[in-house]
Design a protein around this motif. Structure first.
Motif, PDB file in Angstrom:
ATOM      1  N   TYR A 139       8.889  -1.829  -7.953  1.00 37.18           N
ATOM      2  CA  TYR A 139       9.158  -2.282  -9.289  1.00 37.18           C
ATOM      3  C   TYR A 139       9.249  -0.794  -9.950  1.00 37.18           C
ATOM      4  N   ASP A 140       9.978  -0.897 -11.142  1.00 36.06           N
ATOM      5  CA  ASP A 140      10.201   0.611 -11.896  1.00 36.06           C
ATOM      6  C   ASP A 140       9.359   0.438 -13.217  1.00 36.06           C
ATOM      7  N   VAL A 141       8.756  -0.689 -13.267  1.00 35.16           N
ATOM      8  CA  VAL A 141       7.632  -0.621 -14.374  1.00 35.16           C
ATOM      9  C   VAL A 141       6.411  -1.617 -14.077  1.00 35.16           C
ATOM     10  N   CYS A 199       7.473   4.876 -10.731  1.00 34.20           N
ATOM     11  CA  CYS A 199       7.358   3.631 -11.398  1.00 34.20           C
ATOM     12  C   CYS A 199       6.482   3.713 -12.527  1.00 34.20           C
ATOM     13  N   ARG A 200       6.983   3.457 -13.892  1.00 36.15           N
ATOM     14  CA  ARG A 200       6.322   3.778 -14.974  1.00 36.15           C
ATOM     15  C   ARG A 200       4.993   2.535 -14.849  1.00 36.15           C
ATOM     16  N   LEU A 201       3.629   3.255 -15.171  1.00 38.75           N
ATOM     17  CA  LEU A 201       2.292   2.367 -14.916  1.00 38.75           C
ATOM     18  C   LEU A 201       2.213   2.171 -16.492  1.00 38.75           C
ATOM     19  N   THR A 260     -12.228   0.386  -6.886  1.00 41.93           N
ATOM     20  CA  THR A 260     -11.540   0.003  -5.740  1.00 41.93           C
ATOM     21  C   THR A 260     -10.136  -0.605  -6.115  1.00 41.93           C
ATOM     22  N   LEU A 261     -10.010  -1.498  -6.872  1.00 43.67           N
ATOM     23  CA  LEU A 261      -8.841  -2.291  -7.331  1.00 43.67           C
ATOM     24  C   LEU A 261      -7.771  -1.194  -7.841  1.00 43.67           C
ATOM     25  N   MET A 262      -8.235  -0.378  -8.679  1.00 43.03           N
ATOM     26  CA  MET A 262      -7.264   0.686  -9.241  1.00 43.03           C
ATOM     27  C   MET A 262      -6.750   1.759  -8.204  1.00 43.03           C
ATOM     28  N   ALA A 263      -7.858   1.948  -7.211  1.00 47.11           N
ATOM     29  CA  ALA A 263      -7.348   2.721  -6.229  1.00 47.11           C
ATOM     30  C   ALA A 263      -6.277   2.193  -5.266  1.00 47.11           C
ATOM     31  N   ARG A 264      -6.373   1.001  -4.976  1.00 39.83           N
ATOM     32  CA  ARG A 264      -5.225   0.282  -4.213  1.00 39.83           C
ATOM     33  C   ARG A 264      -4.096   0.195  -5.185  1.00 39.83           C
ATOM     34  N   LEU A 265      -4.223   0.073  -6.222  1.00 42.08           N
ATOM     35  CA  LEU A 265      -2.866  -0.317  -7.274  1.00 42.08           C
ATOM     36  C   LEU A 265      -2.123   1.257  -7.138  1.00 42.08           C
ATOM     37  N   LEU A 266      -2.868   2.246  -7.507  1.00 44.70           N
ATOM     38  CA  LEU A 266      -2.170   3.602  -7.629  1.00 44.70           C
ATOM     39  C   LEU A 266      -1.732   4.000  -6.310  1.00 44.70           C
ATOM     40  N   ALA A 267      -2.102   3.465  -5.121  1.00 42.69           N
ATOM     41  CA  ALA A 267      -1.760   3.722  -3.819  1.00 42.69           C
ATOM     42  C   ALA A 267      -0.376   2.918  -3.671  1.00 42.69           C
ATOM     43  N   ALA A 268      -0.277   2.006  -4.329  1.00 43.77           N
ATOM     44  CA  ALA A 268       0.944   1.033  -4.173  1.00 43.77           C
ATOM     45  C   ALA A 268       2.104   1.105  -4.961  1.00 43.77           C
ATOM     46  N   VAL A 269       2.000   1.692  -6.100  1.00 47.73           N
ATOM     47  CA  VAL A 269       2.917   1.897  -7.148  1.00 47.73           C
ATOM     48  C   VAL A 269       3.619   3.078  -6.666  1.00 47.73           C
ATOM     49  N   ARG A 270       5.066   3.002  -6.879  1.00 45.41           N
ATOM     50  CA  ARG A 270       5.729   4.307  -6.501  1.00 45.41           C
ATOM     51  C   ARG A 270       5.445   5.344  -7.823  1.00 45.41           C
ATOM     52  N   ASP A 281       0.996  -1.194  -0.007  1.00 48.59           N
ATOM     53  CA  ASP A 281       0.081  -0.015   0.052  1.00 48.59           C
ATOM     54  C   ASP A 281       0.777   1.290   0.191  1.00 48.59           C
ATOM     55  N   ARG A 282       0.250   2.363   0.495  1.00 44.04           N
ATOM     56  CA  ARG A 282       1.068   3.505   0.243  1.00 44.04           C
ATOM     57  C   ARG A 282       2.321   3.636   1.333  1.00 44.04           C
ATOM     58  N   GLN A 283       2.208   2.857   2.568  1.00 39.55           N
ATOM     59  CA  GLN A 283       3.528   2.855   3.306  1.00 39.55           C
ATOM     60  C   GLN A 283       4.391   1.690   2.685  1.00 39.55           C
ATOM     61  N   HIS A 284       4.062   0.804   2.336  1.00 41.01           N
ATOM     62  CA  HIS A 284       4.716  -0.530   1.604  1.00 41.01           C
ATOM     63  C   HIS A 284       4.624  -0.472   0.203  1.00 41.01           C
ATOM     64  N   ARG A 285       5.219   0.146  -0.503  1.00 44.46           N
ATOM     65  CA  ARG A 285       5.222   0.527  -2.000  1.00 44.46           C
ATOM     66  C   ARG A 285       5.612  -0.991  -2.647  1.00 44.46           C
ATOM     67  N   LEU A 286       5.204  -1.112  -4.056  1.00 41.33           N
ATOM     68  CA  LEU A 286       5.780  -2.212  -4.882  1.00 41.33           C
ATOM     69  C   LEU A 286       6.854  -1.849  -5.145  1.00 41.33           C
TER      70      LEU A 286
END
Ligand SMILES: Nc1ncnc2c1ncn2[C@@H]1O[C@H](COP(=O)(O)OP(=O)(O)OP(=O)(O)O)[C@@H](O)[C@H]1O
Length: 650
Positions: free
Chosen positions: A301-303, A328-330, A315-325, A294-299
């Motif tokens: 990855y660079d891509v 990180c290219r998304l 909901t899932l998109m919100a969780r994903l965006l919180a977790a990617v740095r 999550d926002r405190q424990h980011r993924l």
């Protein structure tokens, strides 16, 4: 496609029920409008009960506010993120709805909309607070991603890579050339930006492009190193999709495309693995909405590449965006015209429409934040850049690139799918009445022209199955598929399933409904990570050469077989719902149109069914039924695209 957000109710959501006394669908004790709309089948028991409960807890005595609350709950249950009350009377025109102006005012003034209340009013729509927060978070995270300096890119190297990997094959016509040019534009956008949506119909080259883009990225020098070297940390790449089956397909497509590159361009992409989004984010047992990352424990990855994004809920998109740095290219891939996620939201379509709004201002590099402020994060040892007190300006805009040229399927199907997508029923009917041979509209399901391809495909599967020829049996299985909108009823999967088994039996095939038999096509209905089989995988029962049966499934190396008893969750699949068929393609598709007044008769469902076919389509139904579906886009209410276009903090 034009599916105006919030333009009206989602017809797919309205369930029309026959009601008796004692009916479990009736909310006991519901009175007034809540009771009336429950009896009319507009509000479910849960909608009424949640609204009543929130009304009691919030001490809101006004029945019309409770009605609005129930509609917001109903909206979320039906795939919308919020509700536009002005559209509500369409749900039941005969009901005496509250007068609109005063009703909206009472709702807006309700205690339920207090700071800590369960409801919010924004963009002229009523939200359950949770969804409003998720929408806002998605916007805020996307905005944050625009406020960083662009990635460091060696443009000479990028130009050379684009020349090398995106070449027009000899003999390619103007359409192909335009398709390749779009793919190059998409590749450039991914390499030079942080957020890219890469949309397009089936076979337009989304995964091919992504494989090539990843090669371009891995060819770039690592920041701080003059060149890629063994001491440099390689870019960390994650491939993900909402379902196990979609993840497996993404992995296969990327691996296969990379396998065609010169060895120097492969960078291990031919072995890269893909996972489900839930796995990527780290599911927490028993907490379906919470993840380890999550926002405190980011993924780390660079891509991050996500395929089949149309199936990703808000909901899932919100969780994903919180977790990617943020750095990180998304890359979000998908077809925005397909059916949306099962859960609330139409995120991909909203991003395609709304993201260019975020990019509305030209980039202003001089306003780049100096990245002076950093927050360290667990789960990744690098600091996450944050922007403190920087001017609120778009520096690296997100990109939306739509690929239009279908490389895979016939132009007749592409033209029909386009007419449906654009809501042009007359054009669709013209195409279907032409003598092109690939498209047909047949009114009577008993017509021999409907039966013939179905039986021929079943017989071909059985013949290969009898020989124990897994490759051929699987190949024939993909040559034809019968699709329905409904699961039950005369046009539903179960009735057509029985009909196909009867036709097959009449043609000499030994059919044992519900049991294992030679040539029985099956669909996996639950992920089985131990076997590497995923919900939605299709297989076929073949002879094991020893008097027994095996079930063959396609795999990267060709096929794999399993003893039938090892398959815990499968169903026979002579017919399939369109929802279930998402992510698969077949040679010929026979689609049984829903009745004109069915809530499932929608443009997105028809488009999704058509684009499952590569070579030919038979539609079973009347011209009126076709017209009805084409002319009814699903309208999922959402404020996301408007929110993205709203330049309030840019
Ligand atoms: N530039 C190109 N030149 C020639 N063939 C191409 C090109 N791009 C893609 N293709 C071919 O088109 C087919 C479809 O490509 P791809 O699987 O990448 O499409 P897609 O958009 O990801 O499809 P789907 O949505 O069904 O997964 C593949 O056979 C691929 O090799």
């Amino acid at each position: 496609m034009t599916t105006p957000s919030g333009a009206g109710p989602d017809p797919g959501a309205i369930e029309v029920l026959d009601r008796d006394a004692g009916d479990p669908d009736l909310a006991i004790g519901a009175t007034g409008l809540l009771g009336e709309l429950n009896r009319a089948g507009v509000l479910a028991v849960a909608d009424v009960h949640v609204a009543e409960r929130l009304g009691v807890l919030g001490a809101e005595p006004d029945e019309s506010v409770r009605l609005a609350t129930a509609l917001a709950v109903r909206a979320a249950r039906s795939g919308s993120v919020c509700v536009d009350l002005t559209q509500a009377p369409q749900l039941a025109p005969d009901v005496a709805w509250p007068e609109m102006g005063p009703w909206v005012e009472r709702v807006r003034a309700s205690v339920l909309l207090d700071d800590t209340g369960p409801l919010r009013w924004e963009y002229d729509r009523l939200y359950l607070t949770r969804y409003r927060q998720e929408e806002e978070q998605v916007r805020a995270d996307l905005v944050a991603r625009t406020r960083q300096a662009p990635p460091d890119v060696d443009s000479d190297r990028l130009a050379a890579g684009l020349e090398r990997l995106f070449v027009l094959a000899e003999g390619g016509n103007a359409g192909v050339a335009a398709g390749v040019a779009d793919q190059r534009a998409a590749a450039r956008a991914v390499v030079t930006g942080w957020t890219t949506v890469l949309g397009g119909g089936p076979g337009t080259g989304k995964t091919t492009t992504v494989a090539r883009v990843l090669s371009l990225l891995l060819d770039q020098p690592v920041p701080g190193h003059r060149d890629r070297s063994s001491t440099a940390t390689p870019l960390r790449v994650a491939l993900a999709a909402p379902t196990g089956k979609a993840a497996a397909r993404l992995q296969e497509a990327v691996n296969a495309e990379a396998g065609r590159f010169d060895p120097a361009d492969r960078h291990g992409l031919d072995r890269l693995e893909a996972v489900t989004l839930h796995r990527l984010l780290g599911s927490v047992p028993g907490r379906s909405q919470r993840f380890r990352h999550d926002r405190q424990h980011r993924l780390p990855y660079d891509v991050v590449v996500v395929d089949e994004t149309s199936m990703v809920s808000l909901t899932l998109m919100a969780r994903l965006l919180a977790a990617v740095r943020p750095d990180c290219r998304l890359v979000l891939l998908g077809d925005p015209d397909q059916l949306s996620s099962v859960d609330a939201g139409a995120v991909l379509a909203d991003l395609v429409d709304g993201l260019p709004g975020l990019a509305g201002e030209p980039p202003t590099p001089s306003a780049a934040p100096d990245a002076a402020s950093f927050a360290s994060t667990a789960g990744d040892n690098r600091p996450v850049p944050t922007v403190s007190g920087s001017p609120p300006t778009v520096i690296t805009p997100p990109s939306v690139v739509l690929l239009r040229h279908p490389f895979r399927f016939g132009s007749a199907i592409a033209a029909l799918a386009e007419a449906v997508r654009d809501g042009e029923a007359d054009r669709a009917l013209d195409l279907l009445s032409g003598d092109d041979g690939h498209l047909r509209l047949v009114v009577d399901g008993r017509d021999p022209s409907v039966r013939r391809p179905v039986v021929e495909a079943a017989l071909a599967v059985v013949a290969a199955a009898r020989r124990g020829d897994a490759e051929r049996a699987l190949d024939h299985l993909l040559q034809h598929r019968l699709l329905c909108a409904h699961r039950t009823g005369p046009r539903g999967v179960s009735d057509w399933e029985a009909r196909v088994e009867r036709w097959a039996a009449e043609s000499g095939v030994t059919v044992q409904p519900g049991r294992w038999y030679l040539g029985r096509p099956v669909l996996v209905t639950m992920n089985d990570y131990a076997l590497g089989l995923y919900n939605g995988d299709s297989g076929v029962t073949i002879a094991d050469g020893d008097g027994g049966l095996r079930v063959a499934f396609p795999s990267v190396t060709g096929w794999r077989t399993f003893a039938p008893r090892r398959l815990a969750a499968v169903q026979t699949t002579h017919a399939l719902t369109v929802h279930r068929s998402q992510g698969s393609q077949f040679g010929h598709v026979t689609f049984v149109l829903p009745e004109a007044d069915s809530p499932l008769a929608t443009r997105e469902l028809l488009y999704t069914a058509l684009t499952r076919a590569r070579n030919g389509v038979t539609l079973v139904g009347t011209p009126e039924e076709l017209r009805s579906a084409v002319e009814r886009p699903v309208t999922r209410a959402s404020g996301l695209r408007q929110r993205l276009r709203d330049r309030r903090d840019l």
